[in-house]
Design an enzyme around this catalytic site. Structure first.
Site, PDB file in Angstrom:
ATOM      1  CG  LEU A   1       0.730  79.593  77.540  1.00 36.28           C
ATOM      2  CD1 LEU A   1       0.110  80.421  78.496  1.00 36.28           C
ATOM      3  CD2 LEU A   1       1.666  80.428  76.705  1.00 36.28           C
ATOM      4  CG  ASP A   2       7.381  76.664  78.269  1.00 35.97           C
ATOM      5  OD1 ASP A   2       7.165  75.664  77.636  1.00 35.97           O
ATOM      6  OD2 ASP A   2       8.547  77.027  77.869  1.00 35.97           O
ATOM      7  CG  PHE A   3       5.443  74.317  85.350  1.00 38.81           C
ATOM      8  CD1 PHE A   3       4.332  73.908  86.031  1.00 38.81           C
ATOM      9  CD2 PHE A   3       6.672  74.518  86.139  1.00 38.81           C
ATOM     10  CE1 PHE A   3       4.240  74.135  87.330  1.00 38.81           C
ATOM     11  CE2 PHE A   3       6.514  74.811  87.504  1.00 38.81           C
ATOM     12  CZ  PHE A   3       5.388  74.613  88.199  1.00 38.81           C
ATOM     13  CB  SER A   4       8.031  78.417  84.656  1.00 37.95           C
ATOM     14  OG  SER A   4       8.971  78.192  83.445  1.00 37.95           O
ATOM     15  CB  THR A   5       5.160  80.405  80.154  1.00 36.62           C
ATOM     16  OG1 THR A   5       6.326  80.229  80.053  1.00 36.62           O
ATOM     17  CG2 THR A   5       4.787  81.816  79.413  1.00 36.62           C
TER      18      THR A   5
END
Length: 300
Positions: A66-70
């Site tokens: 998962l992306d850092f900001s997700t």
């Protein structure tokens, strides 16, 4: 959601072979940087030191990314054999994932397939980004598809937004963020794919809501609580419910879940199917009401 810390690891599912956590929106999965002390990996080591595998670099095997900001559901394998079984499900495209997002503006098509090939952006100053085929500097674009279903229309901090359910049918880097930006409706708070214009929200409004891995010996199906509710973030104001989240998930999951699945109801019954058909009829009425509301809103 409370600030990220080593202590606030939210576990959604745990067994001998797997842990599924609700990843915080402001934390990386892992990092080799000495100054990044808070990661999902360090949270797991803090909470479950006895489960860390010394044979791996990070101590835990992450089944996907998962992306850092997700935020949202993230599956961790606790041994090599379990990781291999999960990997085969991902490789064979048997895994079902669904994300919730708030998008800028009012998305007109209530259900659509976003079909844009995505490649790496080689333009100067944008090499950390992905881009759609046909964009200047787009290198080696690969086909990818995302199903988008509109759930609600409303406002975020006074600006029109649409709450949607996104199902990635492929797994390209930044796929959901790029696809939403490509149709002119970037994800709220996505600083990168709004071309650095959307920096005010405290987070990017993208959340991994559903994760289903159909392992033969241990089918996993979990949901991570919806963070895009007025009770959680009062800046989000729902003005028109088009499709209940549960109804959208029923359509996505088809005939129901296998017995033993976690986080959702298991096998569908005749009574449930009758209820679902009623929801579909109500949705048509809601659709007409929402279209009328949108027309009236456009006149103001």
């Amino acid at each position: 959601m409370e600030p990220a810390s080593l202590e606030n690891l939210h576990v959604l599912y745990q067994s001998t072979h797997f842990i599924v956590v609700n990843k915080h929106w402001d934390i990386r999965i892992d990092s080799k940087m000495w100054y990044e002390k808070q990661t999902v990996q360090s949270q797991l080591r803090h909470r479950f030191p006895e489960l860390a595998d010394p044979g791996t670099y990070y101590g835990f095997r992450f089944c996907h990314q998962l992306d850092f900001s997700t935020s949202g559901a993230l599956c961790v394998a606790l041994n090599k054999a379990a990781a291999g079984r999960a990997y085969r499900c991902f490789k064979d495209r048997l895994v079902t994932k669904a994300y919730l997002a708030l998008l800028r503006g009012s998305v007109e098509k209530l259900k659509t397939t976003l079909d844009f090939a995505i490649g790496k952006n080689t333009s100067q100053g944008k090499t950390h980004m992905m881009c759609i085929e046909g964009t200047e500097g787009c290198e080696n674009p690969k086909p990818c598809q995302t199903e988008l279903t509109v759930l609600e229309y409303g406002l975020y901090d006074g600006d029109p937004v649409t709450k949607v359910l996104l199902q990635p049918l492929t797994g390209r880097t930044h796929q959901l963020r790029v696809h939403c930006s490509a149709i002119g409706h970037p994800i709220v708070g996505d600083f990168t794919y709004s071309l650095r214009t959307d920096g005010a929200p405290y987070r990017m409004m993208l959340h991994a809501y559903l994760l289903r891995i159909p392992l033969e010996d241990e089918p996993i199906c979990v949901t991570a609580p919806d963070p895009f509710l007025p009770s959680v973030d009062p800046k989000w104001v729902s003005q028109c419910l088009l499709q209940p989240l549960e109804g959208a998930l029923d359509g996505l999951l088809g005939c129901g879940l296998a017995p033993g699945s976690q986080g959702l109801e298991s096998q569908s019954t005749g009574e449930e199917e009758e209820t679902n058909s009623k929801v579909s009829m109500e949705t048509e009425e809601q659709r007409a009401q929402c279209q009328q509301w949108l027309c009236e809103w456009a006149l103001h």
